[in-house]
Write an enzyme that holds these catalytic residues in place. Sequence first.
Site, PDB file in Angstrom:
ATOM      1  N   TYR A   1     -43.383   5.082  14.911  1.00  0.00           N
ATOM      2  CA  TYR A   1     -41.967   5.064  15.285  1.00  0.00           C
ATOM      3  C   TYR A   1     -41.669   6.015  16.439  1.00  0.00           C
ATOM      4  CZ  TYR A   1     -40.471   2.425  11.183  1.00  0.00           C
ATOM      5  OH  TYR A   1     -40.258   1.449  10.255  1.00  0.00           O
TER       6      TYR A   1
ATOM      7  N   MET B   1     -42.235   5.608   6.135  1.00  0.00           N
ATOM      8  CA  MET B   1     -41.892   5.620   4.717  1.00  0.00           C
ATOM      9  C   MET B   1     -43.135   5.360   3.858  1.00  0.00           C
ATOM     10  SD  MET B   1     -39.031   3.405   2.686  1.00  0.00           S
ATOM     11  CE  MET B   1     -37.582   4.120   3.405  1.00  0.00           C
TER      12      MET B   1
ATOM     13  N   ARG C   1     -27.110  33.205  -8.577  1.00  0.00           N
ATOM     14  CA  ARG C   1     -26.997  31.744  -8.703  1.00  0.00           C
ATOM     15  C   ARG C   1     -26.303  31.457 -10.034  1.00  0.00           C
ATOM     16  NH1 ARG C   1     -32.596  28.531  -8.712  1.00  0.00           N
ATOM     17  NH2 ARG C   1     -32.654  29.567 -10.714  1.00  0.00           N
TER      18      ARG C   1
ATOM     19  N   LYS D   1     -40.336  21.909 -15.546  1.00  0.00           N
ATOM     20  CA  LYS D   1     -39.228  21.194 -14.898  1.00  0.00           C
ATOM     21  C   LYS D   1     -39.769  20.310 -13.781  1.00  0.00           C
ATOM     22  CE  LYS D   1     -38.306  25.167 -11.923  1.00  0.00           C
ATOM     23  NZ  LYS D   1     -37.658  26.474 -11.927  1.00  0.00           N
TER      24      LYS D   1
HETATM   25  C1  LIG Z   1     -38.541  27.567 -12.083  1.00  0.00           C
HETATM   26  C2  LIG Z   1     -38.259  28.758 -12.874  1.00  0.00           C
HETATM   27  C3  LIG Z   1     -39.304  29.616 -13.267  1.00  0.00           C
HETATM   28  C4  LIG Z   1     -40.721  29.456 -12.804  1.00  0.00           C
HETATM   29  O1  LIG Z   1     -40.861  30.102 -11.573  1.00  0.00           O
HETATM   30  P1  LIG Z   1     -42.245  30.159 -10.779  1.00  0.00           P
HETATM   31  O2  LIG Z   1     -41.904  30.914  -9.561  1.00  0.00           O
HETATM   32  O3  LIG Z   1     -42.625  28.756 -10.496  1.00  0.00           O
HETATM   33  O4  LIG Z   1     -43.207  30.832 -11.665  1.00  0.00           O
HETATM   34  C5  LIG Z   1     -38.975  30.668 -14.099  1.00  0.00           C
HETATM   35  N1  LIG Z   1     -37.716  30.865 -14.509  1.00  0.00           N
HETATM   36  C6  LIG Z   1     -36.699  30.071 -14.139  1.00  0.00           C
HETATM   37  C7  LIG Z   1     -35.326  30.377 -14.621  1.00  0.00           C
HETATM   38  C8  LIG Z   1     -36.938  29.004 -13.295  1.00  0.00           C
HETATM   39  O5  LIG Z   1     -35.921  28.208 -12.912  1.00  0.00           O
END
Ligand SMILES: *Cc1c(COP(=O)(O)O)cnc(C)c1O
Length: 645
Positions: free
Chosen positions: A267, A315, A133, A37
């Site tokens: 800045y 930036m 969640r 992801k």
């Molecule tokens: C991001 C994610 C992982 C990976 O987690 P890490 O801590 O990076 O190993 C595993 N399962 C789900 C559902 C996630 O969203």
Amino acid sequence: MTYERSRVEIDLDNFSHNIQQLKRFLSPESGFMQIVKADAYGHGAYEIATKSIKMGACFLGVANVEEAMLLRYRNITTPILILSPCFTNEIENIIEYDLTPAISSFNFAKELNKESEGKKTKIHVDIDTGMGRTGIHYKEALTKIRAIRQLKNLEIEGLFSHYSSSESDAEFTELQNQRFYQIIECLSIRAKYIHIANSAGVVTNNYRIENLGLSSKKTNLVRLGLLSYGVYPDQSYRNLIDLRPVMSFKSNICRIKIAKKNDSVGYNRTFNAKRETRYGIIPVGYADGYDYMLSNKGTVKIKGNLCPVIGRVSMDMISVDITDYPAITIGDEAILIDGGGLKPEKVTELYSGLSYELMSQIGRRAKRFYRENDKIIATAPLARREFVSHDFTDKKLNLVIESAISQRLQSKEIANMLYSEILRRFFSDRDRDIYYRKNFRHSVVFKLPESEEIAKRKFFEAETTLCFTKVLQQNYFYVACANLMADLENYFKRRDVEYRWLLDSNFSLSLDLFRVTEVCVNNITLNLTSYKSINDQGHANLEIKCSHPDLDKLVGKEVDFSISTRTYYPRHSKHLPIYITELTKGVDISFHYPNLIDEVEVVTIFSGQSKYPSIIRKKNHLQVISGQDEWVFPNSGIVFSFSSK
Ligand SMILES: *Cc1c(COP(=O)(O)O)cnc(C)c1O
């Protein structure tokens, strides 16, 4: 010497090492899902996915449907789990791209079931055992899962949960396990995949080899993220597993300045020089992912010295104090993240940040370089936007394409829409001013040049032939050869230019180096007149006007074009892009190459009806073909990438 303003280096060998280390914690039955992801936590989703599949990943995990589609566009066929909840308007794409959604609501499952009529869509049910969640609450899970199981177009391929604090709270992690296993045990049918552990969870107690009791027997899939990228979630993990850093982020000093005592830097004047201060400017700022919180806190490694960031992170720039290191000069490499003292987990410690966040934001404007077997392969970001050409001055067609593409991101059959609506409407009699190419055949043949002089300078001789059918708009047109990208782009905008080539800037343009060998329209061999056209900066381009008295009577008619050239292409470039600059129906692009080139890869970025052209591979020859009657949009193209000996 030329510099990338910033670059991200990804060490794929270290990534494999980490995967191997993590695999040692798994039982023999357990597979792993590589989490890619957020562009693989900033490491490049496609490259990481490809490598992890080679290492045995049986699943990929992404955050949303769009991330998954980008992998599918690049021909990744491994199952992909969408970890975040999907919206119902994403269902069409889930089905079309064969994606596996995580299910945390019965209503969504019902919708998905409805649209899956005639096929079985695989799903993984997400159970909330304490993360709080997403997921179906563990107390309701049994009833809900049983209800979902009644939906006949869905197949529960997986059941999973997610730890909230596997890296820090063993007790709560164990409670989550218990809640999860209890549900699994109560179900009469076992899903193919049962998974709960993220990468830290794999390494915590319940996954230790010596303790192959619970988790490893009850689950058969783990989801690897952070640790596979070589980042320790906590110092204590150093004793448990040997990880190697994967990402580094580098730039170069672009200016050096002196602040007199009491002068301020940056800045809001948050840094005031206590002494005469020599400082370097590095062209990287928070827009490149170098966190604003590192203002007056970060350190950057230059020639082995840790130089403090002074003043605010802007930036696009930061300033670093190099007073104590007079040897540092303009152009020196500046390392912002590395595998040593500047590991993401170290750098984020400076501002109580999160390594996950830093990695996923770093290098947003950088080219990535992948290191494997001691070789470095660069990949320009092959984003779709790179292929947006400026060819279409016709506002109407632009609108059509824009809306069609945005449609395509949300709905499945843009192709149908194109056929039935847009094309029919715009090609009707009242809009005769829109032209398109048919039977687009482009062949590029690379050879070793006969001229030794040029061979020595490491160029391939390139013979190109372009044939297509199109309505002739005037009684002449141009073939152009540019020396600079900006000039090439101008030629893309001109409607009277039918073919353009970018000649490497090591050559000064001349007719020997870019030779138009023949141009025909309907078998009439055209007369060629060459011009040097000088741009505003005094830079020369070649324009070859192609005309013939007989063309007068063909204007407004559909004719066959054929354009052949002989020119040169630098061997070091390793990429040969071919752009589809006009609306085109039926594409056939071929690339012939000498033995000197091995491993030609092709990346196709096609939009339109034909998303996945066929790729035919023969010895020394690659061919990319769309269906004869299939439309390809102008913002399409392909890149042949190759390595030459
Ligand atoms: C991001 C994610 C992982 C990976 O987690 P890490 O801590 O990076 O190993 C595993 N399962 C789900 C559902 C996630 O969203």
